[in-house]
Design a protein around this motif. Structure first.
Motif: not given
Length: 560
Positions: A26-30, A41-46, A55-59, A256-260
């Motif tokens: 989890f060393t990332l760039q928005i 939907r739901g909580k704010k994600c980037f 790789d890319h994902a919503w966190i 590599q886990a992604a946000d549920s």
């Protein structure tokens, strides 16, 4: 966790949900998400890019921290090879971004000096002004000469060396690391280079590259290839437009886990007709997710009132097959998920069974947890009729099945594995391809052997706490703060503390898997004493009429 102010382009690190430690990858760039990728939907994600893997994902925003403020903390906590690769990628990125900023500033200074020099020449000059002009011109020429020398040197270097070779010289890497796309390393960073958000980064749009999933693939779903017949290597590559497979250097893998909340965000369903046989705890959730993601599904279940009514008579939109043979004959790919080896064989070899509907080109995917001998026998009879076969048992429970978060272990026809890509994305978060038929069955039994033994140990610990006068709740709280902390541990302990044994994974099935795992050990003369002991406890629980309760009901074997 305190709220963090983040914006597009920021470098961040990801925080693991259940522990106060940083995830190695989890060393990332928005960055900006693709236009056709909906925000969860739901909580704010980037939407973020993973350094080191591309790789890319919503966190979720609460799982992110600024990179620079927590860099040293991350380095102290994480010592793994992959984490160091990710840090190297970030530092390389920062060096390039800083170099671009300095070049831009230098060019601006040159332009300013040229304008000043021109203005001085156009004025009526006194002696002092002439001297100043001479000095000014000398400085300008010197600066311009240095600038040309620097630019010329850089141009020469670019012309003589490839981007990959240049990057390797600037940032030494360990042997076997995947090269990075140079374009990704030159995106301006708003948190690092001040004022650049008004420039290129403000209009940056992510586009898939050869090392990234294409837009039709779900960026939160990961495929892994474990082929024991091929030379191990480290690579991240798309082998089809919808399939990303990772071959690991050591032959083992880490997920590599992604946000549920981001699961199954963008899936293009296959145009093939899908069949599904068996609508129990696992099958019902799988079919529901296949339908939600736009697949055309025909279902069959041995007991009507237990399964098909939910999908056929409701709003789900599934079609009803009268027999397994009919489903297979009318569908391109048919999945099956039943309880045990006997049920799996009866489904294929019994009256109006799968084998009667198989003809050349028809595909059969068995998702049941059975032994390697059973699945090998089924593969042989399917292929003998011209069919294609894939075993794909799933690791998870009813809740994970409903959420589309299963882990899929596949083996057999690799082409069929690729054809099942959109289906696997709909039903799971991860799939592994393990090579020849039988490998997935063996691996699944080992996974469930570990899980079943762990559950028996949890129950043993809770009962020992009770009889020695210790608080079971306090024991759970302590475990949840330690290295054993997990959703599985918490949920199963809560089941026991609340006396709620509604089945999420039937006790009788985990006992069946333990029995098969012990037999697997016997076949290769390998001791399985822990599994054998756990198996005896589950057998005791079954004798106490706990078969149709959740596996956590093994607790009752210790208190009777």
């Amino acid at each position: 966790m305190a709220a963090v102010s983040l914006r597009l382009g920021d470098l961040v690190c990801g925080l693991l949900c259940c522990q106060p430690t940083f995830f190695p990858l989890f060393t990332l760039q928005i960055v900006n998400p693709p236009k056709d990728l909906k925000k969860p939907r739901g909580k704010k994600c980037f939407f973020v890019k993973f350094f080191g893997t591309e790789d890319h994902a919503w966190i979720k925003v609460e799982q992110l921290k600024p990179y620079h403020a927590h860099k040293e903390e991350m380095i102290k906590i994480n010592k793994g090879k992959r984490f160091q690769q990710a840090v190297d990628a970030v530092e390389e990125f920062l060096r390039r971004a800083k170099g671009k900023d300095q070049t831009s500033s230098h060019n601006s200074a040159d332009d300013k000096n040229r304008r000043n020099s021109s203005e001085e020449r156009s004025r009526p000059n006194s002696g002092d002004e002439k001297r100043k002009l001479s000095l000014s011109e000398g400085k300008v020429k010197k600066n311009m000469g240095e600038g040309k020398k620097r630019v010329s040197s850089g141009s020469s270097e670019r012309g003589s060396k490839s981007p990959l070779k240049r990057a390797q010289e600037q940032s030494p890497r360990k042997r076997g690391r995947p090269p990075k796309d140079e374009k990704d390393l030159t995106i301006p960073e708003s948190s690092t280079v001040k004022g650049m958000m008004a420039g290129p980064m403000a209009t940056f749009k992510w586009q898939p590259t050869a090392s990234e999933p294409v837009k039709d693939a779900d960026p939160h779903f990961h495929h892994f290839l474990l082929s024991q017949t091929e030379k191990p290597a480290v690579c991240y590559q798309a082998i089809t437009k919808k399939l990303k497979i990772c071959e690991e250097e050591t032959g083992s893998t880490s997920i590599q886990a992604a946000d549920s909340t981001a699961v199954n965000g963008s899936i293009t369903p296959t145009d093939k007709k899908i069949g599904f046989l068996g609508l129990g705890l696992m099958g019902s959730g799988i079919v529901s997710n296949l339908l939600k993601m736009g697949h055309t599904v025909t279902v069959w279940n041995r007991t009507a009132e237990k399964g098909w009514c939910l999908f056929v008579q409701g709003s789900e939109g599934a079609r009803l097959g009268r027999t397994p043979a009919e489903v297979v004959s009318t569908c391109d790919i048919t999945f099956a998920c039943v309880s045990d080896p006997k049920a799996a064989k009866d489904l294929v070899l019994g009256p109006s069974g799968v084998l009667q509907g198989i003809r050349p080109g028809k595909c059969y995917v068995d998702m049941s947890t059975v032994d390697a001998d059973t699945v090998t026998e089924l593969a042989q009879v399917i292929v003998s009729r011209g069919g294609r076969f894939l075993e794909a048992p799933v690791s998870g429970n009813q809740q994970l099945s409903n959420d589309g978060m299963l882990v899929i272990l596949a083996a057999g026809d690799r082409g069929l594995y690729e054809d099942c890509s959109s289906c696997f994305q709909a039903m799971g978060k991860t799939s592994f391809f393990l090579g020849e038929v039988g490998n997935a069955a063996k691996m699944m039994l080992i996974v469930n052997m570990v899980q079943g033994s762990f559950m028996a140990t949890i129950a043993e610990g809770l009962t020992l706490a009770q009889v020695t006068g210790q608080s079971q709740q306090t024991l759970l709280d302590i475990l949840n703060q330690g290295q054993l902390a997990s959703i599985f541990l918490d949920q199963k302990c809560q089941n026991i503390l609340q006396g709620n044994f509604k089945p999420d994974f039937y006790l009788k099935y985990i006992q069946k898997d333990l029995r098969l795992a012990i037999a697997l050990g016997d076949a290769v003369n390998h001791p399985t004493p822990m599994a054998a002991a756990a198996n005896e406890v589950y057998k005791r629980a079954k004798a106490l009429d706990q078969s149709d309760n959740d596996m956590s009901a093994v607790y009752r074997a210790y208190i009777h």
